[in-house]
Design an enzyme around this catalytic site. Structure first.
Site, PDB file in Angstrom:
ATOM      1  N   SER A 149       0.835  -1.191   0.000  1.00  0.00           N
ATOM      2  CA  SER A 149       0.000   0.000   0.000  1.00  0.00           C
ATOM      3  C   SER A 149       0.869   1.239   0.000  1.00  0.00           C
ATOM      4  O   SER A 149       2.027   1.209   0.453  1.00  0.00           O
ATOM      5  CB  SER A 149      -0.903   0.019   1.246  1.00  0.00           C
ATOM      6  OG  SER A 149      -1.561   1.259   1.379  1.00  0.00           O
ATOM      7  N   TYR A 162      -3.375  -1.897   9.941  1.00  0.00           N
ATOM      8  CA  TYR A 162      -3.218  -2.047   8.494  1.00  0.00           C
ATOM      9  C   TYR A 162      -1.844  -1.555   8.054  1.00  0.00           C
ATOM     10  O   TYR A 162      -1.114  -2.251   7.334  1.00  0.00           O
ATOM     11  CB  TYR A 162      -4.322  -1.269   7.784  1.00  0.00           C
ATOM     12  CG  TYR A 162      -4.243  -1.305   6.280  1.00  0.00           C
ATOM     13  CD1 TYR A 162      -4.767  -2.381   5.556  1.00  0.00           C
ATOM     14  CD2 TYR A 162      -3.665  -0.250   5.563  1.00  0.00           C
ATOM     15  CE1 TYR A 162      -4.701  -2.407   4.179  1.00  0.00           C
ATOM     16  CE2 TYR A 162      -3.598  -0.276   4.184  1.00  0.00           C
ATOM     17  CZ  TYR A 162      -4.117  -1.356   3.494  1.00  0.00           C
ATOM     18  OH  TYR A 162      -4.050  -1.378   2.128  1.00  0.00           O
TER      19      TYR A 162
END
Length: 276
Positions: A149, A162
Site C-alpha cells: 500500500s 493495516y
C-alpha cells in the site's frame, strides 16, 4: 492511465494464483491475466463469488480457472489448497498475494483481536501462501507479487494495524528477495494508492465488528482495472517495486524525509477526508 488490451497471449499456459481474487484489484487482475492466456487459480472465502468468477472467465475470456474457498490465515488450509493446485496444474508460475482486510480506529480504541486479525490475513496469509508455493516457484523460475500500500510511504491515520501489516510485508519480502538472489524467482512489491474497491464496505472497527466507511477522498481514486494493468505490465518487466501514487511525490517526500511537515500539512487533510 490509458488501458490497452494486448492481443498477444504472453502468459499462455502459465499458472497464476491470486488470493482474495473475487473483487476489486484481485478480480481485475484475474481478468487481465486471463486476457494474456494464463490459467487462473483464485483463493477467496466467498464460494458463490468464486463460482461466478470462474464462469465469467470461461465465458468471456475462454480461460481455464479454478476457484478454491481458502482462508489464507489458516496455514493448514493453504497447504492443502496449494497441494491440490500443484496436483491439478503441475506447478505455479505467478503467486499474487492480494488478500487483505483493513480497519478504521485509533490505536487507543483498537482491541488486540483486531490487530491480530489484520496481521493474520495481511501478513501471515501472504507468508503461508508464499512458503507453500515457493518450491514450485523455484522450480519454474516464477514470480511473487505482493499487494502492499501507499501507506508504506505515507501512513494513513486510524489504520495502525493495516499500516503495520504493510510495513511487515516489506520487511518479509525484501528479505526473501535477498535470499532468492541467484535463483530465477522475482519478487515485486506493489504499492497502490486510493483505489475504488469494496474493501471499505467491510471495514473492522475498534471492537472487531464491521461497518461500512466513506471513501477517503484525498487525491485521485484509481480504478481496479488501471491498477491491474499497471501490475500486469510491471510483472512482464519483472519489476522489484511498483509505486502507484495518487498522492503525488511531495506527499511521499514529506512523510519520509520531513515527518513534522507531513504531520502539520498533510495529516489534517487526511483526517478531514474521513468525514466525507
Amino acid at each position: 492511465m490509458r488501458r490497452k488490451v494486448f492481443t498477444s497471449r504472453v502468459l499462455e499456459r502459465k499458472v497464476v494464483l491470486i488470493t482474495g481474487g473475487c473483487a476489486g484489484i484481485g478480480r481485475a487482475l484475474a481478468v487481465r491475466m486471463a486476457q494474456a492466456g494464463a490459467r487462473l487459480v483464485i483463493f477467496d472465502l466467498d464460494q458463490v463469488a468464486l463460482d461466478s468468477l470462474v464462469q465469467h472467465l470461461a465465458d468471456h475470456h475462454n480461460a481455464q480457472a479454478l476457484g478454491l474457498r481458502c482462508d489464507v490465515s489458516d496455514r493448514e488450509a493453504v497447504q492443502q489448497a496449494m497441494t491440490l493446485v500443484i496436483e491439478r496444474y503441475g506447478g505455479i508460475d505467478v503467486l499474487v498475494n492480494n488478500a487483505g482486510i483493513t480497519h478504521r480506529s485509533r490505536v487507543a480504541d483498537t482491541s488486540l483481536t483486531v490487530f491480530q486479525r489484520i496481521m493474520a490475513v495481511n501478513f501471515y496469509g501472504a507468508l503461508h501462501c508464499t512458503q507453500a508455493a515457493l518450491p514450485s516457484l523455484l522450480a519454474r523460475g516464477g514470480q511473487i507479487i505482493v499487494l502492499s500500500s501507499l501507506s508504506q510511504y505515507a501512513p494513513v491515520p486510524d489504520r495502525a494495524a493495516y499500516n503495520a501489516s504493510k510495513h511487515a510485508l516489506h520487511g518479509l519480502f525484501e528479505t526473501l528477495r535477498g535470499e532468492l538472489q541467484g535463483s530465477d524467482v522475482n519478487v515485486m512489491l506493489v504499492c497502490p494508492g486510493y483505489t475504488a474497491t469494496d474493501l471499505r464496505k467491510n471495514v473492522l472497527v475498534g471492537d472487531g465488528s464491521t461497518a461500512p466507511q466513506p471513501v477517503l477522498t484525498l487525491g485521485r481514486v484509481a480504478s481496479p482495472q488501471d491498477v491491474a494493468e499497471a501490475i500486469y505490465r510491471g510483472a512482464l518487466r519483472r519489476r522489484k517495486l511498483l509505486v502507484l501514487s495518487n498522492l503525488d511525490w511531495r506527499a511521499q517526500l514529506l512523510a519520509r524525509c520531513f515527518p513534522r511537515l507531513y504531520q502539520s500539512l498533510l495529516l489534517p487533510r487526511l483526517l478531514g477526508s474521513r468525514a466525507r
